[in-house]
Write a protein that holds these residues in place. Sequence first.
Motif, PDB file in Angstrom:
ATOM      1  N   LEU A 218      -9.052  -5.975  44.734  1.00 21.33           N
ATOM      2  CA  LEU A 218      -9.454  -7.050  43.822  1.00 21.33           C
ATOM      3  C   LEU A 218     -10.194  -6.490  42.611  1.00 21.33           C
ATOM      4  CD1 LEU A 218     -10.756 -10.016  46.030  1.00 21.33           C
ATOM      5  CD2 LEU A 218      -8.637  -9.887  44.728  1.00 21.33           C
ATOM      6  N   LYS A 219     -11.125  -5.587  42.881  1.00 24.56           N
ATOM      7  CA  LYS A 219     -11.902  -4.990  41.794  1.00 24.56           C
ATOM      8  C   LYS A 219     -11.014  -4.160  40.876  1.00 24.56           C
ATOM      9  CE  LYS A 219     -15.970  -2.106  40.915  1.00 24.56           C
ATOM     10  NZ  LYS A 219     -17.065  -1.305  41.532  1.00 24.56           N
ATOM     11  N   LYS A 220     -10.083  -3.420  41.457  1.00 19.75           N
ATOM     12  CA  LYS A 220      -9.200  -2.548  40.682  1.00 19.75           C
ATOM     13  C   LYS A 220      -8.322  -3.340  39.725  1.00 19.75           C
ATOM     14  CE  LYS A 220      -5.399   0.741  41.291  1.00 19.75           C
ATOM     15  NZ  LYS A 220      -4.524   1.430  42.290  1.00 19.75           N
ATOM     16  N   HIS A 221      -7.830  -4.494  40.152  1.00 14.84           N
ATOM     17  CA  HIS A 221      -6.878  -5.264  39.356  1.00 14.84           C
ATOM     18  C   HIS A 221      -7.527  -6.428  38.595  1.00 14.84           C
ATOM     19  CE1 HIS A 221      -3.138  -3.338  40.709  1.00 14.84           C
ATOM     20  NE2 HIS A 221      -3.775  -3.151  41.844  1.00 14.84           N
ATOM     21  N   HIS A 222      -8.842  -6.404  38.481  1.00 17.07           N
ATOM     22  CA  HIS A 222      -9.519  -7.484  37.778  1.00 17.07           C
ATOM     23  C   HIS A 222      -9.161  -7.506  36.286  1.00 17.07           C
ATOM     24  CE1 HIS A 222     -12.922  -9.028  35.305  1.00 17.07           C
ATOM     25  NE2 HIS A 222     -12.762 -10.042  36.123  1.00 17.07           N
ATOM     26  N   GLN A 223      -8.938  -8.718  35.748  1.00 20.16           N
ATOM     27  CA  GLN A 223      -8.745  -8.906  34.319  1.00 20.16           C
ATOM     28  C   GLN A 223      -9.725  -9.955  33.819  1.00 20.16           C
ATOM     29  OE1 GLN A 223      -4.658  -8.958  32.497  1.00 20.16           O
ATOM     30  NE2 GLN A 223      -4.091  -9.488  34.576  1.00 20.16           N
ATOM     31  N   SER A 224     -10.226  -9.748  32.630  1.00 25.08           N
ATOM     32  CA  SER A 224     -11.013 -10.785  31.967  1.00 25.08           C
ATOM     33  C   SER A 224     -10.056 -11.623  31.118  1.00 25.08           C
ATOM     34  CB  SER A 224     -12.096 -10.166  31.085  1.00 25.08           C
ATOM     35  OG  SER A 224     -13.055  -9.506  31.881  1.00 25.08           O
ATOM     36  N   HIS A 225     -10.296 -12.915  31.076  1.00 22.85           N
ATOM     37  CA  HIS A 225      -9.377 -13.821  30.375  1.00 22.85           C
ATOM     38  C   HIS A 225     -10.156 -15.025  29.864  1.00 22.85           C
ATOM     39  CE1 HIS A 225      -5.572 -16.082  29.699  1.00 22.85           C
ATOM     40  NE2 HIS A 225      -6.307 -17.121  30.079  1.00 22.85           N
ATOM     41  N   TYR A 226      -9.972 -15.346  28.581  1.00 21.24           N
ATOM     42  CA  TYR A 226     -10.547 -16.577  28.046  1.00 21.24           C
ATOM     43  C   TYR A 226      -9.549 -17.214  27.092  1.00 21.24           C
ATOM     44  CZ  TYR A 226     -11.758 -13.743  23.909  1.00 21.24           C
ATOM     45  OH  TYR A 226     -11.707 -12.916  22.811  1.00 21.24           O
ATOM     46  N   GLU A 227      -9.699 -18.513  26.852  1.00 21.65           N
ATOM     47  CA  GLU A 227      -8.735 -19.229  26.022  1.00 21.65           C
ATOM     48  C   GLU A 227      -9.370 -20.410  25.305  1.00 21.65           C
ATOM     49  OE1 GLU A 227      -6.589 -21.918  29.476  1.00 21.65           O
ATOM     50  OE2 GLU A 227      -5.965 -19.835  29.237  1.00 21.65           O
ATOM     51  N   GLN A 228      -8.631 -20.914  24.310  1.00 21.10           N
ATOM     52  CA  GLN A 228      -9.064 -22.059  23.501  1.00 21.10           C
ATOM     53  C   GLN A 228      -7.848 -22.864  23.066  1.00 21.10           C
ATOM     54  OE1 GLN A 228     -11.079 -19.415  20.493  1.00 21.10           O
ATOM     55  NE2 GLN A 228     -12.509 -21.120  20.412  1.00 21.10           N
ATOM     56  N   TRP A 229      -7.999 -24.181  22.979  1.00 20.92           N
ATOM     57  CA  TRP A 229      -6.993 -25.010  22.318  1.00 20.92           C
ATOM     58  C   TRP A 229      -7.094 -24.765  20.814  1.00 20.92           C
ATOM     59  CZ3 TRP A 229      -3.020 -27.484  24.403  1.00 20.92           C
ATOM     60  CH2 TRP A 229      -3.058 -27.770  25.780  1.00 20.92           C
ATOM     61  N   SER A 230      -5.913 -24.711  20.167  1.00 24.99           N
ATOM     62  CA  SER A 230      -5.874 -24.329  18.758  1.00 24.99           C
ATOM     63  C   SER A 230      -4.770 -25.079  18.017  1.00 24.99           C
ATOM     64  CB  SER A 230      -5.625 -22.818  18.614  1.00 24.99           C
ATOM     65  OG  SER A 230      -6.575 -22.077  19.330  1.00 24.99           O
ATOM     66  N   ASN A 231      -4.874 -25.072  16.703  1.00 27.38           N
ATOM     67  CA  ASN A 231      -3.853 -25.623  15.811  1.00 27.38           C
ATOM     68  C   ASN A 231      -3.203 -24.470  15.038  1.00 27.38           C
ATOM     69  OD1 ASN A 231      -3.860 -27.101  12.579  1.00 27.38           O
ATOM     70  ND2 ASN A 231      -2.331 -27.485  14.129  1.00 27.38           N
ATOM     71  N   LEU A 232      -1.882 -24.352  15.156  1.00 33.83           N
ATOM     72  CA  LEU A 232      -1.125 -23.335  14.429  1.00 33.83           C
ATOM     73  C   LEU A 232      -0.397 -24.014  13.271  1.00 33.83           C
ATOM     74  CD1 LEU A 232       0.473 -21.368  17.420  1.00 33.83           C
ATOM     75  CD2 LEU A 232      -1.413 -20.615  15.984  1.00 33.83           C
ATOM     76  N   LYS A 233      -0.707 -23.595  12.078  1.00 34.75           N
ATOM     77  CA  LYS A 233      -0.130 -24.225  10.897  1.00 34.75           C
ATOM     78  C   LYS A 233       0.405 -23.152   9.954  1.00 34.75           C
ATOM     79  CE  LYS A 233      -1.173 -28.234   7.983  1.00 34.75           C
ATOM     80  NZ  LYS A 233      -2.222 -29.194   7.603  1.00 34.75           N
ATOM     81  N   GLY A 234       1.649 -23.325   9.481  1.00 34.55           N
ATOM     82  CA  GLY A 234       2.217 -22.343   8.570  1.00 34.55           C
ATOM     83  C   GLY A 234       3.692 -22.570   8.351  1.00 34.55           C
ATOM     84  N   GLN A 235       4.431 -21.461   8.157  1.00 31.72           N
ATOM     85  CA  GLN A 235       5.846 -21.551   7.810  1.00 31.72           C
ATOM     86  C   GLN A 235       6.693 -20.570   8.613  1.00 31.72           C
ATOM     87  OE1 GLN A 235       5.954 -20.801   3.573  1.00 31.72           O
ATOM     88  NE2 GLN A 235       5.867 -22.982   3.074  1.00 31.72           N
ATOM     89  N   LEU A 236       7.936 -21.010   8.881  1.00 29.42           N
ATOM     90  CA  LEU A 236       8.986 -20.159   9.416  1.00 29.42           C
ATOM     91  C   LEU A 236      10.044 -20.012   8.328  1.00 29.42           C
ATOM     92  CD1 LEU A 236      10.791 -18.747  11.576  1.00 29.42           C
ATOM     93  CD2 LEU A 236      11.559 -21.048  12.238  1.00 29.42           C
TER      94      LEU A 236
END
Length: 279
Positions: A218-236
Motif C-alpha cells: 500500500l505504501k509503495k503504490h501510494h499516489q496523491s490526487h486532488y481535483e476541482q470542477w472547472s470551466n474550459l473555454k476556448g477554440q478547436l
Amino acid sequence: MFNILTIIPITLFLLLLILLKRNKELKQKVKTKIGVFLIKYAKKSNISCQPICSLESRQLLKEINSNDSFFFSGFSSDKTNLFIRLGFKKNKFGKDIAEGWVFIHIPKQGTYLFREQEMKLKFSKEQMNLNKTFSAGESNKLKIKCLSPLQNWIIKFDGECLFYSPSSHSFEKKENISIKLNCNCLTQLFNFDTDLHPLPLAISLAQQDWSISYFAELKKHHQSHYEQWSNLKGQLQINQNNQTIELNLIGMRDHSFGIRDWNYITRWVNKNKTKTITF
C-alpha cells in the motif's frame, strides 16, 4: 509468579484473537474501526499537506513508475466532450519521459484522438517551478501552464490526430487540429489524501488480509490526487477545412503524483452527467 494485572490483559487479548478468528463479522468491524483510526492519523502527516504552490508544480520523479499527471476534462449539454492529459513519468530504464492524451468528440461530426506514450521531453529544472509551461512532443505539440494556483490554467495542442467518422465507424484517417483552452477553476480543491471520508476506505481495507507485506505494498503504490470542477473555454481549429468551433465546457481537472503501475490498477471509472467510462 505473574502479576494478576499482567495476566488479565493478556488473557483478554488472547480471547479477542480467538473471537475474531471464529467470527468474521466481528473481525470486519474491529478491522474497520482500526482502519478509521489509522487513516485519521495518517492524514495529519500526509505529504499532500504541502503549500498550494508546491502541489500545483511539477513533482520530482524519483523511482521507476513514478508519475506526475495533469488531467483536464469537459462536457456540454450538446454532448461535446473532451479530455486532455499530460503526464510525466520515469520509465523502466530510469529515463524521464512524457505521455500525452487528447480526446475530443464533436456531435454529428466525429471524434479526434491523439495518444503518445513516449513523447520527446526536454527536461529542465526550470520546468519544476510554478508558472512555467509544461510541454512535450516534437515542436512541443502539447502544452499546459498554470497562471494562478487552483484558479487558472492555459492548455494548448497542435498536432495530428486520428479521426473517427460516425459514417464509417472507424478511425479512418488523420487530421491536424489545434486546441486552445482557458481552464477556470470553479470549486475548492478536493484532496483525496485529506478530504475523503475515512469510513469507505477503512471498510475496503478491512476486507483484505492484513500483513506487513500488504501494508508495505500500500505504501509503495501510494499516489496523491486532488481535483476541482472547472470551466474550459476556448477554440478547436480543424486545419483541413479551416473550421473553427467555439468550446465552453464544464468538467474536472486533477493532478496526481506518486507511483503508478497500470498493471497494478484493476479498474478506473470516470462518472459524469452524460455517461460512465470504465477502462
